[in-house]
Design an enzyme around this catalytic site. Structure first.
Site, PDB file in Angstrom:
ATOM      1  CG  HIS A   1      -1.862  -1.150   1.274  1.00 20.56           C
ATOM      2  ND1 HIS A   1      -2.876  -1.352   0.377  1.00 20.56           N
ATOM      3  CD2 HIS A   1      -1.903  -2.199   2.131  1.00 20.56           C
ATOM      4  CE1 HIS A   1      -3.521  -2.461   0.676  1.00 20.56           C
ATOM      5  NE2 HIS A   1      -2.955  -3.003   1.736  1.00 20.56           N
TER       6      HIS A   1
ATOM      7  CG  HIS B   1       3.174   5.623   6.030  1.00 17.98           C
ATOM      8  ND1 HIS B   1       2.957   5.559   7.401  1.00 17.98           N
ATOM      9  CD2 HIS B   1       2.056   6.205   5.519  1.00 17.98           C
ATOM     10  CE1 HIS B   1       1.769   6.061   7.683  1.00 17.98           C
ATOM     11  NE2 HIS B   1       1.199   6.468   6.558  1.00 17.98           N
TER      12      HIS B   1
ATOM     13  CG  HIS C   1      -0.339   8.498   2.143  1.00 20.95           C
ATOM     14  ND1 HIS C   1      -1.051   7.332   2.018  1.00 20.95           N
ATOM     15  CD2 HIS C   1      -0.028   8.619   3.461  1.00 20.95           C
ATOM     16  CE1 HIS C   1      -1.182   6.764   3.209  1.00 20.95           C
ATOM     17  NE2 HIS C   1      -0.568   7.528   4.103  1.00 20.95           N
TER      18      HIS C   1
ATOM     19  CG  HIS D   1       0.842  10.553   7.112  1.00 18.13           C
ATOM     20  ND1 HIS D   1      -0.339   9.960   6.683  1.00 18.13           N
ATOM     21  CD2 HIS D   1       0.668  11.891   6.937  1.00 18.13           C
ATOM     22  CE1 HIS D   1      -1.174  10.903   6.276  1.00 18.13           C
ATOM     23  NE2 HIS D   1      -0.582  12.084   6.408  1.00 18.13           N
TER      24      HIS D   1
ATOM     25  CB  THR E   1      -5.362   7.937   6.244  1.00 20.54           C
ATOM     26  OG1 THR E   1      -4.052   7.405   6.035  1.00 20.54           O
ATOM     27  CG2 THR E   1      -5.282   9.211   7.058  1.00 20.54           C
ATOM     28  CB  THR E   2      -4.853   2.526   5.795  1.00 20.03           C
ATOM     29  OG1 THR E   2      -4.188   2.346   7.050  1.00 20.03           O
ATOM     30  CG2 THR E   2      -3.999   3.366   4.872  1.00 20.03           C
TER      31      THR E   2
END
Length: 320
Positions: free
Chosen positions: A161, A186, A188, A205, A273-274
């Protein structure tokens, strides 16, 4: 004198003959004795050899029987193992398609963010979901934040992801009177948070957890511009496909490399957010963005891995 002497001589000759005869007889007897001994020894050796041959033959027969038994047992075990593996595959397939199994979520296709709520209820029904479109008016925050990050080894993975960098213990976020430990950071693409409706090229993040189990995320917006030294080091080792964590030999990083000098921020109460979209996460989105080059943006292996912004539902956004 002569007769006596002669008689004496004859007598002595007879004695010598008798002596020689006796010696010959003894010699013959000795040879016979030796033969008898040799024959006896040979008979004993032969008997031992016959006995050993019988014993070895019996042992070999027993061993052959045991080998045959073990071979049959091994074959039966292999057949049983193959059957169990087949049953396990069938079971996994059933679990995969069962109603209670957790589906594989994503950012596009069947399980895109709009569908997450069907499998992960909080994603659909939660009232404090993240990310947000950050826009005023803002209230003044009563806390300041600072980071105390440490240099450490580069531990990187592609979890299917995003690209995630795990961090050794010791790096901390201090927010007011609360302290959080940095776990990982990580990325995005594009940024999940918007500022007045506008996204950035990416966002990093930084995920922290307090000793009490509370989560805090520091978000660093990233715009296209100059190449970033920390990202350059990380990008050299980007795993193109999903896989386990890799510790890169002789590569050490300092997470502060993405942090601005001034830690001004926007803050709100949000969620992961996941999936499963757990709420109760405190966000600090830094006002000063970092930069990376266009080439670095293109090198990121995910073209889209950002959840759309969620309803604010009356939540306050503060700034500090």
């Amino acid at each position: 004198m002569v007769l006596r002497t002669g008689k004496w001589c004859i007598s002595r000759s007879n004695r010598l003959g008798l002596l020689l005869k006796s010696l010959t007889t003894l010699k013959l007897r000795g040879e016979c004795m030796v033969r008898l001994i040799i024959e006896f020894v040979l008979a004993v050796v032969l008997a031992v050899a016959v006995t050993l041959a019988a014993v070895w033959g019996s042992e070999a027969k027993r061993q052959r029987k045991e080998i045959t038994t073990y071979t049959a047992a091994l074959k039966a075990a292999e057949e049983k193992l193959e059957k169990l593996e087949t049953e396990n595959e069938e079971l996994q397939e059933k679990i995969k398609h069962s109603a209670g199994s957790a589906p594989h979520w994503g950012y596009e296709g069947e399980m895109n963010p709009a569908k997450w709520g069907e499998a992960f209820p909080t994603c659909g029904t939660g009232k404090a979901q993240a990310p947000l479109d950050i826009k005023g008016p803002f209230e003044k925050s009563d806390v300041t934040i600072k980071v105390d990050y440490k240099m450490g080894p580069l531990k990187i993975l592609n979890n299917g992801h995003t690209i995630q960098v795990n961090v050794d213990p010791g790096s901390k976020l201090i927010a007011g009177d609360k302290t959080y430990n940095l776990l990982q950071f990580h990325f995005h693409r594009p940024s999940e948070e918007l500022i007045d409706g506008k996204p950035s090229s990416m966002v990093a993040h930084f995920v922290h957890k307090s000793d009490e189990g509370n989560l805090a995320v520091v978000g660093v917006l990233i715009n296209e511009g100059k190449e970033n030294a920390l990202l350059k080091q990380i990008w050299k080792h980007l795993p193109p496909k999903k896989g386990p964590e890799v510790t890169v030999a002789d590569a050490r990083i300092d997470p502060k490399g993405l942090m601005p000098l001034k830690m001004n921020f926007y803050s709100y109460e949000g969620s992961l957010t996941t999936p499963p979209c757990t709420e109760g996460v405190r966000f600090y989105i830094l006002k000063t963005p970092a930069t990376l080059s266009k080439e670095q943006v293109e090198q990121f292996p995910f073209k889209l891995n950002a959840r759309p912004v969620q309803p604010q539902n009356g939540r306050k956004i503060t700034e500090g």
